[in-house]
Design a protein around this motif. Structure first.
Motif, short mmCIF file in Angstrom:
data_model
loop_
_atom_site.label_atom_id
_atom_site.label_comp_id
_atom_site.label_asym_id
_atom_site.label_seq_id
_atom_site.Cartn_x
_atom_site.Cartn_y
_atom_site.Cartn_z
N ASP A 1 0.86 -1.19 0.00
CA ASP A 1 0.00 0.00 0.00
C ASP A 1 0.89 1.24 0.00
OD1 ASP A 1 -1.73 2.08 0.47
OD2 ASP A 1 -2.89 1.04 2.02
N PRO A 2 1.30 1.72 -1.18
CA PRO A 2 2.25 2.85 -1.22
C PRO A 2 1.71 4.14 -0.63
CG PRO A 2 1.47 2.28 -3.43
CD PRO A 2 0.99 1.21 -2.52
N VAL A 3 0.40 4.38 -0.73
CA VAL A 3 -0.15 5.62 -0.14
C VAL A 3 0.05 5.61 1.37
CG1 VAL A 3 -2.24 6.99 0.24
CG2 VAL A 3 -1.86 5.92 -1.99
N ALA A 4 -0.29 4.50 2.01
CA ALA A 4 -0.11 4.39 3.46
C ALA A 4 1.37 4.46 3.83
CB ALA A 4 -0.72 3.08 3.96
N TRP A 5 2.23 3.80 3.02
CA TRP A 5 3.66 3.78 3.33
C TRP A 5 4.26 5.17 3.22
CZ3 TRP A 5 8.58 4.79 1.78
CH2 TRP A 5 9.61 4.14 2.47
N HIS A 6 3.97 5.88 2.13
CA HIS A 6 4.51 7.23 1.96
C HIS A 6 3.97 8.17 3.03
CE1 HIS A 6 6.92 6.90 -1.65
NE2 HIS A 6 5.95 6.28 -2.28
#
Length: 337
Positions: free
Chosen positions: A57-62
């Motif tokens: 989940d790149p949105v959550a990670w970023h």
């Protein structure tokens, strides 16, 4: 001493990893800071460490990484994690790099890629960017139990062997094979003209034959189309049209499509299998495969490098490019001296 050095490196990598959000499906470190290289990249102790973080989940990670490491990002950080993820997924090669970061006393850069984007690249060679990194020895420092990802990683290595076979003669050495494999993701890369040492592939392979053998040994032993004389470091493959057609039919989809595009005359609209059958009978089969690789790598490398100006910021981009040019210059001086 070697074991002590290995343990020391492992601790260094894990300490650096602890500065980032934990939700990673895969994390690895690569390059001259991990595996010794010949030439201008031989200073392993002071070399920049290159990381890649794969996230579901790149949105959550970023979002979490912006809170922990706000200073790592360029001006794009003000746009928020959703826009950063959109730039990551939809431009370049599907990876977002933050460069020239001091972390735990080491200079690093790290790329972030979505798990599903990486799996697609490993299977189909859409960009052959991170997939290309993973065709060379890397140090995996974190990995979850994602069966699909593990299978795709294995498929990528087998595809690399197949593509290399098609560009090699009937018999060749292990070193010949590993040089061909290491060069796959540099085929057509404009950075090999400006910014990279021209002997980069040789410098990667020559000091690391044992690491390449560890990566590819079992694949070569199990491949029915090759006679692998591991004791002598020598291989023989089936170069008949039938053998080459079998190999061409197992290549990643994007490479098959590029080969079809190169060989299909205007108005013919032949299907891919028909084109591959023709290529298998062509004495220049290996050259056609190389052109297909270039058609994937060249636009991918240009788009990713252009994207890097924005993700790193102009100042860091200039510094990073200067370091690359300096390394290329040192390599040229070594060659001419």
């Amino acid at each position: 001493m070697a074991l002590q050095t290995l343990q020391s490196s492992w601790v260094t990598f894990r300490k650096i990893l602890s500065h980032f959000p934990e939700e990673l499906s895969l994390a690895f470190v690569y390059g001259s800071g991990v595996y010794r290289q010949a030439g201008p990249s031989s200073d392993q102790k002071n070399a920049m460490l290159d990381f890649v973080f794969t996230v579901d989940d790149p949105v959550a990670w970023h979002s979490k990484n912006l809170k922990k490491n706000w200073s790592h990002y360029s001006f794009l950080k003000v746009l928020g994690p959703k826009i950063i993820t959109s730039i990551q997924n939809n431009y370049g090669a599907g990876v977002y790099y933050n460069s020239l970061i001091m972390c735990n006393g080491r200079l690093i850069k790290y790329g972030v890629i979505s798990t599903n984007v990486l799996i697609e690249d490993l299977l189909n060679w859409n960009n052959l960017y991170i997939a290309g990194r993973l065709q060379k020895p890397v140090k995996i420092i974190s990995m979850n139990e994602d069966v699909t990802l593990r299978s795709a990683l294995d498929r990528n290595l087998k595809s690399a062997v197949t593509a290399a076979f098609l560009m090699l003669p009937e018999s060749f050495s292990e070193e010949d094979l590993f040089i061909e494999i290491a060069g796959l993701s540099y085929s057509g890369d404009f950075r090999m003209v400006v910014g990279e040492d021209k002997t980069k592939v040789l410098n990667i392979v020559k000091p690391n034959i044992a690491h390449f053998r560890e990566l590819y040994g079992s694949i070569l032993q199990e491949n029915p189309q090759v006679v692998y004389k591991s004791q002598q470091g020598w291989l023989e493959i089936d170069k008949s049209p039938e053998g080459q057609f079998t190999q061409l039919m197992t290549l990643p989809k994007s490479l098959q499509q590029q080969i079809n595009h190169i060989m299909d005359p205007p108005g013919k609209n032949r299907d891919v299998e028909e084109t591959l059958f023709q290529v298998a009978h062509d004495p220049d089969c290996g050259d056609v495969v190389r052109l297909g690789l270039s058609a994937i790598v060249r636009p991918s490398s240009i788009r990713q490098s252009t994207k890097g100006i924005f993700t790193a910021g102009l100042k860091k981009s200039v510094i990073y490019s200067s370091l690359k040019l300096h390394k290329m210059w040192k390599g040229w001086l070594r060659k001419t001296s």
